[in-house]
Design an enzyme around this catalytic site. Structure first.
Site, PDB file in Angstrom:
ATOM      1  CG  ASP A  34     -37.419 -43.238 -10.298  1.00 56.32           C
ATOM      2  OD1 ASP A  34     -37.464 -42.289 -11.100  1.00 56.32           O
ATOM      3  OD2 ASP A  34     -36.969 -43.131  -9.132  1.00 56.32           O
ATOM      4  CB  ALA A  83     -32.174 -42.896 -13.431  1.00 57.73           C
ATOM      5  CB  THR A 101     -26.714 -42.217  -9.321  1.00 56.94           C
ATOM      6  OG1 THR A 101     -27.215 -42.878  -8.167  1.00 56.94           O
ATOM      7  CG2 THR A 101     -27.836 -42.035 -10.323  1.00 56.94           C
ATOM      8  CB  THR A 131     -26.866 -31.465 -18.310  1.00 62.64           C
ATOM      9  OG1 THR A 131     -26.855 -30.080 -17.982  1.00 62.64           O
ATOM     10  CG2 THR A 131     -25.539 -32.059 -17.837  1.00 62.64           C
ATOM     11  CG  ASP A 132     -26.942 -26.468 -20.527  1.00 59.94           C
ATOM     12  OD1 ASP A 132     -26.900 -26.988 -19.394  1.00 59.94           O
ATOM     13  OD2 ASP A 132     -27.510 -25.376 -20.757  1.00 59.94           O
ATOM     14  CD  GLU A 133     -25.363 -27.605 -14.817  1.00 61.31           C
ATOM     15  OE1 GLU A 133     -24.470 -27.946 -14.031  1.00 61.31           O
ATOM     16  OE2 GLU A 133     -26.451 -27.161 -14.446  1.00 61.31           O
ATOM     17  CE1 TYR A 156     -26.579 -33.501 -12.961  1.00 57.43           C
ATOM     18  CE2 TYR A 156     -26.053 -31.327 -13.831  1.00 57.43           C
ATOM     19  CZ  TYR A 156     -26.801 -32.488 -13.884  1.00 57.43           C
ATOM     20  OH  TYR A 156     -27.755 -32.647 -14.868  1.00 57.43           O
ATOM     21  CE  LYS A 160     -26.564 -36.187 -16.946  1.00 57.56           C
ATOM     22  NZ  LYS A 160     -27.637 -37.225 -16.895  1.00 57.56           N
ATOM     23  CE  LYS A 195     -32.365 -29.820  -9.164  1.00 55.88           C
ATOM     24  NZ  LYS A 195     -32.977 -30.856  -9.955  1.00 55.88           N
ATOM     25  CG  LEU A 196     -33.847 -19.760  -9.325  1.00 57.49           C
ATOM     26  CD1 LEU A 196     -33.392 -19.209  -7.984  1.00 57.49           C
ATOM     27  CD2 LEU A 196     -33.151 -19.015 -10.464  1.00 57.49           C
ATOM     28  NE  ARG A 220     -27.296 -22.054 -14.496  1.00 56.65           N
ATOM     29  CZ  ARG A 220     -26.116 -21.464 -14.279  1.00 56.65           C
ATOM     30  NH1 ARG A 220     -25.690 -20.494 -15.074  1.00 56.65           N
ATOM     31  NH2 ARG A 220     -25.360 -21.860 -13.265  1.00 56.65           N
ATOM     32  CG  ASP A 286     -21.859 -16.975  -6.386  1.00 58.04           C
ATOM     33  OD1 ASP A 286     -22.893 -17.606  -6.709  1.00 58.04           O
ATOM     34  OD2 ASP A 286     -21.163 -16.349  -7.204  1.00 58.04           O
ATOM     35  CE1 TYR A 347     -30.435 -21.741  -0.565  1.00 59.43           C
ATOM     36  CE2 TYR A 347     -31.884 -23.528   0.083  1.00 59.43           C
ATOM     37  CZ  TYR A 347     -31.280 -22.780  -0.894  1.00 59.43           C
ATOM     38  OH  TYR A 347     -31.506 -23.064  -2.212  1.00 59.43           O
TER      39      TYR A 347
HETATM   40  P1  NAD Z   1     -34.778 -35.364 -10.953  1.00 64.91           P
HETATM   41  O1  NAD Z   1     -33.755 -35.242  -9.875  1.00 64.91           O
HETATM   42  O2  NAD Z   1     -36.055 -34.607 -10.838  1.00 64.91           O
HETATM   43  O3  NAD Z   1     -35.185 -36.901 -11.125  1.00 64.91           O
HETATM   44  C1  NAD Z   1     -34.246 -37.937 -11.123  1.00 64.91           C
HETATM   45  C2  NAD Z   1     -34.984 -39.269 -11.037  1.00 64.91           C
HETATM   46  O4  NAD Z   1     -33.989 -40.308 -11.070  1.00 64.91           O
HETATM   47  C3  NAD Z   1     -35.777 -39.441  -9.740  1.00 64.91           C
HETATM   48  O5  NAD Z   1     -37.039 -40.001 -10.029  1.00 64.91           O
HETATM   49  C4  NAD Z   1     -34.932 -40.400  -8.932  1.00 64.91           C
HETATM   50  O6  NAD Z   1     -35.687 -41.220  -8.046  1.00 64.91           O
HETATM   51  C5  NAD Z   1     -34.257 -41.229 -10.020  1.00 64.91           C
HETATM   52  N1  NAD Z   1     -32.987 -41.801  -9.574  1.00 64.91           N
HETATM   53  C6  NAD Z   1     -31.966 -41.136  -8.965  1.00 64.91           C
HETATM   54  N2  NAD Z   1     -30.977 -42.008  -8.669  1.00 64.91           N
HETATM   55  C7  NAD Z   1     -31.386 -43.231  -9.114  1.00 64.91           C
HETATM   56  C8  NAD Z   1     -30.799 -44.512  -9.114  1.00 64.91           C
HETATM   57  N3  NAD Z   1     -29.587 -44.742  -8.552  1.00 64.91           N
HETATM   58  N4  NAD Z   1     -31.468 -45.540  -9.690  1.00 64.91           N
HETATM   59  C9  NAD Z   1     -32.693 -45.325 -10.247  1.00 64.91           C
HETATM   60  N5  NAD Z   1     -33.301 -44.144 -10.243  1.00 64.91           N
HETATM   61  C10 NAD Z   1     -32.654 -43.094  -9.694  1.00 64.91           C
HETATM   62  O7  NAD Z   1     -34.004 -35.034 -12.289  1.00 64.91           O
HETATM   63  P2  NAD Z   1     -34.507 -34.236 -13.582  1.00 64.91           P
HETATM   64  O8  NAD Z   1     -34.304 -32.789 -13.355  1.00 64.91           O
HETATM   65  O9  NAD Z   1     -35.818 -34.755 -14.008  1.00 64.91           O
HETATM   66  O10 NAD Z   1     -33.382 -34.696 -14.635  1.00 64.91           O
HETATM   67  C11 NAD Z   1     -33.543 -35.906 -15.381  1.00 64.91           C
HETATM   68  C12 NAD Z   1     -32.348 -36.084 -16.291  1.00 64.91           C
HETATM   69  O11 NAD Z   1     -32.254 -34.983 -17.173  1.00 64.91           O
HETATM   70  C13 NAD Z   1     -31.006 -36.152 -15.555  1.00 64.91           C
HETATM   71  O12 NAD Z   1     -30.216 -37.096 -16.208  1.00 64.91           O
HETATM   72  C14 NAD Z   1     -30.429 -34.758 -15.700  1.00 64.91           C
HETATM   73  O13 NAD Z   1     -29.027 -34.800 -15.683  1.00 64.91           O
HETATM   74  C15 NAD Z   1     -30.959 -34.375 -17.072  1.00 64.91           C
HETATM   75  N6  NAD Z   1     -31.154 -32.924 -17.298  1.00 64.91           N
HETATM   76  C16 NAD Z   1     -31.884 -32.176 -16.415  1.00 64.91           C
HETATM   77  C17 NAD Z   1     -32.119 -30.815 -16.696  1.00 64.91           C
HETATM   78  C18 NAD Z   1     -32.936 -29.953 -15.766  1.00 64.91           C
HETATM   79  O14 NAD Z   1     -33.019 -28.743 -16.006  1.00 64.91           O
HETATM   80  N7  NAD Z   1     -33.566 -30.482 -14.745  1.00 64.91           N
HETATM   81  C19 NAD Z   1     -31.590 -30.254 -17.854  1.00 64.91           C
HETATM   82  C20 NAD Z   1     -30.822 -31.052 -18.728  1.00 64.91           C
HETATM   83  C21 NAD Z   1     -30.638 -32.387 -18.448  1.00 64.91           C
HETATM   84  O1  DAU Z   2     -28.402 -26.540 -17.390  1.00 61.19           O
HETATM   85  C1  DAU Z   2     -29.061 -27.742 -17.110  1.00 61.19           C
HETATM   86  C2  DAU Z   2     -29.029 -28.011 -15.627  1.00 61.19           C
HETATM   87  O2  DAU Z   2     -29.935 -27.097 -15.021  1.00 61.19           O
HETATM   88  C3  DAU Z   2     -29.384 -29.445 -15.272  1.00 61.19           C
HETATM   89  O3  DAU Z   2     -28.418 -30.312 -15.813  1.00 61.19           O
HETATM   90  C4  DAU Z   2     -29.469 -29.633 -13.749  1.00 61.19           C
HETATM   91  O4  DAU Z   2     -29.889 -30.953 -13.449  1.00 61.19           O
HETATM   92  C5  DAU Z   2     -30.464 -28.627 -13.218  1.00 61.19           C
HETATM   93  O5  DAU Z   2     -30.533 -28.721 -11.795  1.00 61.19           O
HETATM   94  C6  DAU Z   2     -30.090 -27.204 -13.628  1.00 61.19           C
HETATM   95  O6  DAU Z   2     -28.873 -26.769 -12.958  1.00 61.19           O
HETATM   96  P1  DAU Z   2     -28.707 -25.292 -12.373  1.00 61.19           P
HETATM   97  O7  DAU Z   2     -27.647 -25.319 -11.356  1.00 61.19           O
HETATM   98  O8  DAU Z   2     -28.600 -24.301 -13.476  1.00 61.19           O
HETATM   99  O9  DAU Z   2     -30.186 -25.116 -11.709  1.00 61.19           O
HETATM  100  P2  DAU Z   2     -30.651 -24.503 -10.310  1.00 61.19           P
HETATM  101  O10 DAU Z   2     -32.136 -24.377 -10.378  1.00 61.19           O
HETATM  102  O11 DAU Z   2     -30.038 -25.199  -9.158  1.00 61.19           O
HETATM  103  O12 DAU Z   2     -30.032 -23.032 -10.353  1.00 61.19           O
HETATM  104  C7  DAU Z   2     -30.375 -22.126 -11.396  1.00 61.19           C
HETATM  105  C8  DAU Z   2     -29.589 -20.849 -11.151  1.00 61.19           C
HETATM  106  O13 DAU Z   2     -30.098 -20.213  -9.963  1.00 61.19           O
HETATM  107  C9  DAU Z   2     -28.111 -21.067 -10.891  1.00 61.19           C
HETATM  108  O14 DAU Z   2     -27.384 -19.993 -11.448  1.00 61.19           O
HETATM  109  C10 DAU Z   2     -27.990 -21.047  -9.372  1.00 61.19           C
HETATM  110  C11 DAU Z   2     -29.079 -20.070  -8.971  1.00 61.19           C
HETATM  111  N1  DAU Z   2     -29.741 -20.336  -7.658  1.00 61.19           N
HETATM  112  C12 DAU Z   2     -30.186 -21.576  -7.399  1.00 61.19           C
HETATM  113  C13 DAU Z   2     -30.810 -21.866  -6.206  1.00 61.19           C
HETATM  114  C14 DAU Z   2     -31.292 -23.257  -5.886  1.00 61.19           C
HETATM  115  C15 DAU Z   2     -29.917 -19.290  -6.768  1.00 61.19           C
HETATM  116  O15 DAU Z   2     -29.524 -18.141  -7.022  1.00 61.19           O
HETATM  117  N2  DAU Z   2     -30.545 -19.565  -5.594  1.00 61.19           N
HETATM  118  C16 DAU Z   2     -30.994 -20.812  -5.247  1.00 61.19           C
HETATM  119  O16 DAU Z   2     -31.536 -20.998  -4.143  1.00 61.19           O
END
Ligand code: NAD
Ligand code: DAU
Length: 350
Positions: A34, A83, A101, A131-133, A156, A160, A195-196, A220, A286, A347
């Site tokens: 990491d 990562a 990255t 991710t599903d995105e 993003y 991916k 994140k939300l 979501r 938005d 914000y």
């Molecule tokens: P996160 O942002 O919490 O963590 C990312 C980690 O990657 C951190 O520890 C960061 O230091 C490391 N990192 C970032 N850039 C790097 C680099 N250049 N080299 C080495 N390390 C690096 O992310 P997360 O939410 O835990 O997501 C992890 C994975 O899962 C991602 O690939 C994301 O796309 C995927 N994912 C996330 C979600 C979600 O809801 N969070 C859902 C589906 C898939």
């Molecule tokens: O679907 C999987 C994805 O979910 C992952 O691949 C991403 O890494 C992860 O960040 C997440 O993406 P979202 O954009 O869905 O998550 P976030 O928590 O940023 O936002 C969730 C929802 O809430 C989205 O519709 C945007 C909204 N939101 C988010 C924030 C940060 C708000 O309304 N207010 C906020 O302040």
């Protein structure tokens, strides 16, 4: 002893995957690679950092020479690649880090694995977490399946999607033994409060406004992070080579309904008057290109590999709130300094 390299292990999901693998597989040596960006937090792994089968390596996946060194030093048989730059809003204000990255970093890793394994694919596996995105945005009906056409709409999700294509290209072109999973929104302990859900928990705790983008009608599909970690375990061990598995919670919520539920849970836990936290809800500008709805069909994972989530949202959300209320020090540490500056930038104009 088998060596498994997990990238992004100091992040939200990665830390749960590292913990699970370290605890459940004492015969594996787990190398957590990491870079420790703003999202990487080794505090997430305090409970396993002294385990005999755990090693941390600070390295950036955008640095191919460093990756070559790490791969030659540990000679991993398996790679679980998490990562990434993961926050959609950050990708809108600064896409280049996502390209570096998520796309270049993934190709560097694929190349490092291909060069080390050099055609000896037996017992090797490169697992890419996605991710599903990548599938884009759904209307009111329908679900994402493994063969849904890619239609990413944010920097993003486009980064991916690009990395997913490159992982598949290494499978078809070079025979690299890969597997991919695409998961819906995770929630749970150690989630970075940009994140939300963790953002709202933190703001409710401090009686600060809860920013909801647009009208809060976006949907979501939420999955508890430990259930994503268990799915990753199953796919890593049992998934077919070259295959893709969708992972989801079958648990759709509009943002506004979710935040109202969270407010209710927190009012009860904090002994506040019913309805008081809801008053903090503030509708703000938005997100640009805000995807309306994500919803995953995980039938393939369930029927072919036997995965089931362990928790319902009604169980997982209060459990998550409890974790944040019991881990104030963690939250204070991550919400200090650079994160506060980022929060203001994000914000101010909303
Ligand atoms: P996160 O942002 O919490 O963590 C990312 C980690 O990657 C951190 O520890 C960061 O230091 C490391 N990192 C970032 N850039 C790097 C680099 N250049 N080299 C080495 N390390 C690096 O992310 P997360 O939410 O835990 O997501 C992890 C994975 O899962 C991602 O690939 C994301 O796309 C995927 N994912 C996330 C979600 C979600 O809801 N969070 C859902 C589906 C898939
Ligand atoms: O679907 C999987 C994805 O979910 C992952 O691949 C991403 O890494 C992860 O960040 C997440 O993406 P979202 O954009 O869905 O998550 P976030 O928590 O940023 O936002 C969730 C929802 O809430 C989205 O519709 C945007 C909204 N939101 C988010 C924030 C940060 C708000 O309304 N207010 C906020 O302040």
């Amino acid at each position: 002893m088998k060596t498994i390299l997990i990238t992004g292990g100091a992040g939200f999901i990665g830390s749960h995957v590292v913990r699970r693998f370290v605890n459940n597989y004492p015969n594996y040596r787990i190398v957590n690679l990491d870079a420790l960006t703003y999202a990487g937090n080794l505090e997430n792994l305090k409970d396993v950092e002294t385990a005999d089968n755990y090693i941390f390596e600070q390295a950036d996946i955008t640095d191919p020479a460093k990756l070559k060194q790490v791969f030659e030093k540990y000679r991993p048989e398996g790679v679980v690649h998490l990562a990434a730059e993961s926050h959609v809003d950050r990708s809108i204000s600064g896409p280049m880090a996502f390209i570096q990255t998520n796309i270049l970093g993934t190709v560097n890793l694929l190349t490092a694995a291909k060069d080390l394994w050099n055609g000896n694919w037996e017992g090797k596996r490169f697992y890419h977490i996605s991710t599903d995105e990548v599938y884009g945005s759904l209307g009111e009906e329908g679900l994402f399946f493994e063969d849904t056409a890619y239609d990413p709409r944010s920097p993003y999700s486009a980064s991916k999607a690009s990395s997913d294509h490159l992982v598949r290209a290494y499978f078809h072109t070079y025979g690299l033994p890969i597997v991919i999973s695409n998961c819906s929104n995770n929630y749970g302990p150690n989630h970075f409060p940009e994140k939300l859900i963790p953002l709202a928990i933190h703001r409710i705790q401090n009686k600060e406004e809860i920013p909801i983008y647009g009208k809060g009608e976006n949907i979501r599909d939420w999955l508890f992070v430990e259930d994503h970690a268990s799915a990753i375990d199953v796919v890593f061990h049992k998934g077919g080579l070259g295959e893709t598995y969708n992972i989801g919670g079958n648990n759709e919520w509009t943002n506004i309904d979710l935040i109202k539920l969270l407010c209710k849970i927190m009012d009860e836990k904090l002994g506040r008057e019913a309805g008081s936290s809801e008053k903090l809800i503030t509708f703000v500008k938005d997100r640009a290109g805000h995807d309306l709805r994500y919803a995953i069909d995980s039938t393939k994972l369930k029927t072919e590999l036997g995965w089931e989530p362990s928790l319902t949202f009604e169980e997982g959300l209060p459990k998550t709130v409890d974790w944040y209320l019991n881990n104030e020090a963690w939250l204070n540490n991550v919400t200090s300094g650079a994160y506060q500056n980022y929060f203001k930038q994000q914000y101010q104009e909303r």
